[in-house]
Write a protein that holds these residues in place. Structure first.
Motif, PDB file in Angstrom:
ATOM      1  N   ASP A 317       0.772  -1.189  -0.138  1.00  0.00           N
ATOM      2  CA  ASP A 317       0.053   0.049   0.010  1.00  0.00           C
ATOM      3  C   ASP A 317       0.961   1.211  -0.083  1.00  0.00           C
ATOM      4  O   ASP A 317       1.189   1.776  -0.983  1.00  0.00           O
ATOM      5  N   PHE A 334      -1.270  -2.117  -5.713  1.00  0.00           N
ATOM      6  CA  PHE A 334      -1.488  -1.360  -4.494  1.00  0.00           C
ATOM      7  C   PHE A 334      -2.762  -1.620  -4.091  1.00  0.00           C
ATOM      8  O   PHE A 334      -3.893  -1.186  -4.493  1.00  0.00           O
ATOM      9  N   CYS A 336      -5.486  -0.377  -1.525  1.00  0.00           N
ATOM     10  CA  CYS A 336      -5.279   0.725  -0.456  1.00  0.00           C
ATOM     11  C   CYS A 336      -6.687   1.166  -0.173  1.00  0.00           C
ATOM     12  O   CYS A 336      -7.582   1.765  -0.567  1.00  0.00           O
ATOM     13  N   LEU A 339      -7.568   4.734   1.408  1.00  0.00           N
ATOM     14  CA  LEU A 339      -6.539   5.648   0.833  1.00  0.00           C
ATOM     15  C   LEU A 339      -6.934   6.989   1.191  1.00  0.00           C
ATOM     16  O   LEU A 339      -6.055   7.898   1.487  1.00  0.00           O
ATOM     17  N   GLU A 353      -1.150   8.399  -6.525  1.00  0.00           N
ATOM     18  CA  GLU A 353      -2.280   8.024  -7.529  1.00  0.00           C
ATOM     19  C   GLU A 353      -1.685   8.367  -9.016  1.00  0.00           C
ATOM     20  O   GLU A 353      -1.813   7.533 -10.048  1.00  0.00           O
ATOM     21  N   ILE A 360      -3.851   0.565  -8.657  1.00  0.00           N
ATOM     22  CA  ILE A 360      -4.391   1.141  -7.301  1.00  0.00           C
ATOM     23  C   ILE A 360      -5.912   0.577  -6.926  1.00  0.00           C
ATOM     24  O   ILE A 360      -6.754   0.959  -7.506  1.00  0.00           O
ATOM     25  N   LYS A 362      -8.807  -0.722  -4.364  1.00  0.00           N
ATOM     26  CA  LYS A 362      -9.609  -0.213  -2.901  1.00  0.00           C
ATOM     27  C   LYS A 362     -10.170  -1.230  -2.327  1.00  0.00           C
ATOM     28  O   LYS A 362     -11.063  -1.147  -1.255  1.00  0.00           O
TER      29      LYS A 362
END
Length: 401
Positions: A317, A334, A336, A339, A353, A360, A362
């Protein structure tokens, strides 16, 4: 209550450290003697470990480099290999530390003991190229009573200021520029940029094909070789510590919605192993809840770099480990889930980002989709990682200071 106890601990450390610090300043030094430590004195790890190994793998006799530790097992292990190591709080450990003209650390003064190395040249190898702001301007400022106290400590009680050093290693120019503010209260002179030296991080020696994981230094080598021969893919998750939120790895798993059963099934179907490598402060929290899953492993060693050498896909992360992993140009994801919350709590040195070196995600649901594509050789970031690596222009050589 916790803050009160921490405050009392700090007061005691400052009070006891004051006379010891001034004794250490005037204690006669040996130019050919240096001490080295890491990870708050608990582990044989990080940049200090690789610096020490590299030093004794070459024919050098200009300096007696002694590992000092607060962990007797570390000392015993190194001594069994015929290498110089001492328990810090033994008579000989204290004497050698007081006599050393140089002190190498990788995290903070607590890797050894700030009061005992007051008269030594302190070389901070540091433990990463941070994504978020650290030190002065990040973890603390000089605003408010707490800030004024820390400012006073950094200036007048340097043995108690965790980031105090004389020389700081930076892996690239961008990192050096970022270090100027956080380490501005760390040096004994005001020549901040002159005190920051460009140098390869010793721990990245591990990634070189010529670097051998000798069993006497790397007991994990045999296990890693076996894992590579058993599984098609090793997927390593290295989440950063959530110290600012008072959260453990258990909290991160719950908050992120990681379903260990689903992850285990995914890895079983793809002949993969999901390795969870947590911060050493969270080291013992996970074993009980993962033992039933055959395709999930809680990495039992403190040093992540041999694991990264064998890792096919990295999931992290905000950990700076991804900067090092760029050197291998392997897939990075990543994960995250927090975030917005994390970015609201800390300030980044980079446009996180906009790094554009990996997807990335979530949620773990999205992460599994990305992982599935990567395992099918659909990696959209190969060239982007190469471009970013070229942009950072990491130093790939070093001269011992």
């Amino acid at each position: 209550m916790r803050r009160i106890l921490e405050g009392l601990k700090t007061i005691i450390k400052i009070g006891i450290g004051f006379p010891v610090y001034y004794i250490s300043i005037f204690f006669p030094k040996r130019k050919d003697l240096a001490v080295i430590g890491s990870s708050l004195g608990r582990h044989f790890a990080d940049n200090s470990k690789y610096y020490y190994i590299d030093y004794y793998s070459k024919e050098r006799n200009d300096l007696n480099l002694v590992w000092v530790s607060k962990n007797r097992n570390v000392v015993k292990e190194l001594n069994s290999k015929g290498l110089p190591a001492e328990f810090l709080y033994s008579y000989i450990g204290i004497y050698i530390t007081l006599r050393a003209s140089k002190a190498y650390i990788s995290h903070q003064l607590g890797d050894i003991n700030g009061a005992l190395i007051g008269g030594s040249k302190i070389i901070q190898l540091w433990h990463g190229m941070p994504l978020r702001k650290i030190g002065y301007g990040g973890d603390w400022t000089d605003k408010g009573l707490s800030g004024k106290i820390k400012l006073f400590i950094s200036k007048w009680l340097p043995y108690a200021y965790y980031m105090k050093c004389d020389v700081l290693m930076a892996p690239c120019k961008k990192a050096k520029d970022n270090y100027v503010e956080p380490f501005s209260k760390s040096f004994r002179n005001n020549k901040i940029k002159d005190n920051i030296v460009l140098s390869q991080q010793p721990r990245t020696f591990c990634f070189d094909d010529t670097f051998k994981l000798y069993k006497n230094f790397f007991p994990e080598a045999e296990m890693l070789l076996e894992l590579r021969n058993t599984y098609k893919n090793i997927i390593s998750w290295l989440p950063t510590q959530r110290k600012q939120f008072n959260k453990t790895i258990i909290d991160i798993i719950k908050d992120s919605g990681l379903d260990l059963e689903k992850m285990n099934a995914f890895c079983k179907n793809s002949n993969s192993l999901f390795v969870i490598k947590v911060h050493f402060l969270d080291f013992n929290l996970l074993n009980d809840i993962t033992q039933e899953f055959k395709n999930i492993l809680i990495y039992p060693y403190s040093d992540p770099y041999p694991l990264l050498k064998f890792t096919n896909v990295l999931i992290t992360d905000y950990s700076s480990v991804f900067f090092d992993f760029l050197l291998l140009n392997r897939p990075i994801i990543f994960m995250c889930h927090d975030l917005e919350e994390y970015a609201d709590k800390v300030e980044f040195y980079y446009d996180f980002e906009g790094l554009d070196i990996g997807t990335i995600c979530k949620s773990w649901k999205n992460t599994l989709k990305v992982m599935s594509n990567i395992l099918e050789n659909k990696d959209d970031f190969v060239e982007k990682r190469k471009q970013k690596l070229k942009m950072f222009n990491f130093v790939l050589n070093y001269d011992p200071v």
